[in-house]
Design an enzyme around this catalytic site. Structure first.
Site, short mmCIF file in Angstrom:
data_model
loop_
_atom_site.label_atom_id
_atom_site.label_comp_id
_atom_site.label_asym_id
_atom_site.label_seq_id
_atom_site.Cartn_x
_atom_site.Cartn_y
_atom_site.Cartn_z
N GLY A 74 -0.79 -4.88 -4.55
CA GLY A 74 -1.47 -6.14 -4.37
C GLY A 74 -1.73 -6.50 -2.93
O GLY A 74 -2.79 -7.03 -2.58
N THR A 75 -0.77 -6.21 -2.06
CA THR A 75 -0.93 -6.55 -0.65
C THR A 75 -2.12 -5.83 -0.04
O THR A 75 -2.92 -6.43 0.70
CB THR A 75 0.35 -6.24 0.14
N ASN A 154 1.91 -18.32 -6.66
CA ASN A 154 2.99 -17.41 -7.02
C ASN A 154 4.37 -18.05 -6.91
O ASN A 154 5.34 -17.54 -7.47
CB ASN A 154 2.95 -16.16 -6.14
N THR A 240 -6.23 9.72 -1.25
CA THR A 240 -6.11 10.25 -2.60
C THR A 240 -5.39 9.25 -3.49
O THR A 240 -4.21 8.95 -3.27
CB THR A 240 -5.35 11.58 -2.61
N CYS A 330 7.98 -11.51 -0.82
CA CYS A 330 7.38 -10.92 0.38
C CYS A 330 7.90 -11.55 1.66
O CYS A 330 7.57 -11.10 2.75
CB CYS A 330 5.86 -11.02 0.32
#
Length: 389
Positions: A74-75, A154, A240, A330
Site C-alpha cells: 500500500g505504501t 485508518n 519484476t 506505520c
C-alpha cells in the site's frame, strides 16, 4: 518470540491474519519458477499466473484488468499515486486533508522540495472531508495538480463520501487519488463507481500476504513512474512483480468482497460488544469517529481514555494476552500524539490516551470475551496522570 496460542489478535487494521485460501494459493504458486517478462515457457507460465491475478483482482475491485498496477504494498501504491500524479500534472498545488496516512503526508512533504505547494484542508470532528470544503479550496486554487483523500480513516474508521468528493474534483478538472487501503474489503469499494482517477489498495489489510498491493489507475490517469528499468506495469512501475503474491492477493480480495455484506454485520456485532464493554469499564473513555453504522468501518473501534497514556494501555493489554494498537502501525516506534486526532480537534491531553481495537475475518466472540476479561488489568494506567508532551 513465540506467540502463545491463547493470545488474541485485535489489530487487523495494521495487518490482518492470512486467509487459509490465500495461504494455500501462495504455497502452491511459490513452487513455480520463471520471470513473467521472459519469453520461454517458464516465463510465459509465470506471465499467465500474473495476468490471472490481475484479472481476478480487477473483478473484485471493479475495474478493468489493464487498470491494475501491482506494487510492493500500500505504501508504494500511495507514493506512486501522489508523487507520480503531481509530477505528471500541470499545476503545483497538492490538496491534502488533515488526518491522512503517513504515506500520503510524507509523500506530500517530500514533494515540497520539488516545488509543490501543499494546501491543507480541514476535516470535521470525525475526520471527514466535506465536499463543500474541497469545492471552496479548488475554486481558490486554479493551479491544483492533485487531490488526495482517504476513503476511510485508518485510525478512527470514519468513511468519506468519495463519490461526492470525486464529483467536485472532476468538475474542477483536477485528478483525485483515493487511498482505499482501509476501506477495500471492509465496505463496498469499487473503482468504476468511485469517480476516482487513482485508487490505492493493499493485500495485507484484507487477509492476503504482505509485500503486495496495487494502484488502480484509470486509462486516462497521468502518472510519472518512480522506478525505472524494464517498463513493467504499463511502464509505470518497473521491476519484476511477484506472480505468487499477486495471485494470493487476488484470492484474498475475492473472498473479502464475496462475503462482504455478511462479514460486515458479523464484525460490527463484535465491535459493538467490545465498545459497550470498554465504555462501561474505562472511566473517561470516549468513542472517536463516526458512531457505529454505515458511516464507520465495521471492524473499527477507537477510543480515547481521559488521563491515561495510550501506550500504557497497549502494553497492559499485551501483557494480558490481547494485541491492540494506539493508532497507525506505520508510526510504530514513534511516541507522539496521533495527527489524526489533532486534525479532528481533540485536545492533546485527551489524544494521548488513544486506543485502537480492530476486528477482521478471523475475529471471534471468544476474542471479545478475552478483551473484556483483560480490561481490569488496565487499572494501573487509569490513575488520571496528566499526559506528558
Amino acid at each position: 518470540m513465540a506467540v502463545t496460542l491463547d493470545s488474541v489478535y485485535l489489530d487487523h487494521a495494521a495487518g490482518s491474519t492470512l486467509r487459509p485460501a490465500a495461504a494455500a494459493t501462495l504455497v502452491e504458486a511459490l513452487a513455480a519458477v520463471g520471470n513473467p517478462s521472459s519469453v520461454h515457457r517458464h516465463g510465459q507460465a509465470a506471465r499467465a499466473m500474473l495476468e490471472e491475478a490481475r484479472e481476478r483482482l480487477a473483478v473484485a475491485a471493479g475495474c478493468d484488468s489493464v487498470e491494475v498496477l501491482f506494487t510492493s504494498g500500500g505504501t508504494e501504491a500511495v507514493n506512486l499515486a501522489v508523487t507520480g500524479a503531481w509530477r505528471a500534472g500541470d499545476g503545483d498545488a497538492l490538496l491534502l486533508p488533515g488526518g491522512e496516512h503517513a504515506a500520503t503526508v510524507e509523500s506530500a512533504e517530500a514533494l515540497e522540495r520539488d516545488g509543490a505547494r501543499i494546501v491543507h484542508l480541514p476535516v470535521d470532528s470525525d475526520a471527514r472531508l466535506e465536499s463543500a470544503v474541497l469545492a471552496d479550496a479548488l475554486a481558490a486554487e486554479p493551479d491544483a495538480a492533485l487531490v488526495t483523500v482517504l476513503a476511510a480513516n485508518n485510525e478512527v474508521g470514519s468513511i468519506n463520501d468519495i463519490a461526492a468528493l470525486a464529483s467536485v474534483a472532476r468538475a474542477a478538472s483536477v485528478p483525485i487519488h483515493v487511498d482505499a487501503i482501509a476501506a477495500f474489503g471492509a465496505v463496498p469499494t469499487r473503482f468504476d463507481v468511485s469517480g476516482a482517477d487513482l485508487m490505492s489498495i493493499s493485500s495485507v489489510k484484507i487477509g492476503g500476504p504482505a509485500g503486495v498491493g496495487a494502484l488502480l489507475a484509470g486509462r486516462g490517469a497521468r502518472v510519472a513512474p518512480l522506478l525505472h528499468g524494464g517498463g513493467q506495469e504499463r511502464g509505470l512501475r518497473s521491476g519484476t512483480p511477484s506472480a505468487p503474491l499477486a495471485l494470493a492477493f487476488a484470492v484474498a480480495a475475492e473472498e473479502a468482497v464475496g462475503s462482504l455484506a455478511d462479514e460486515s454485520r458479523r464484525v460490527a456485532h463484535l465491535r459493538d460488544r467490545a465498545l459497550a464493554g470498554l465504555l462501561a469499564a474505562l472511566p473517561g473513555a470516549v468513542l472517536r469517529g463516526v458512531p457505529p453504522g454505515t458511516g464507520r468501518l465495521p471492524g473499527n473501534l477507537h477510543v480515547t481514555v481521559a488521563g491515561a497514556d495510550g501506550e500504557s494501555l497497549l502494553f497492559l493489554l499485551d501483557a494480558a494476552g490481547v494485541s491492540v494498537s494506539t493508532g497507525s502501525a506505520c508510526l510504530a516506534g514513534v511516541t507522539r500524539v496521533s495527527p489524526v486526532l489533532l486534525a479532528m480537534g481533540v485536545p492533546i491531553e485527551a489524544a494521548g490516551g488513544a486506543l485502537r481495537i480492530t476486528f477482521g475475518h478471523s475475529s471471534t466472540e471468544a476474542d471479545v470475551d478475552a478483551l473484556l476479561a483483560a480490561l481490569p488489568a488496565l487499572a494501573p494506567a487509569l490513575a488520571h496522570r496528566p499526559f506528558a508532551h
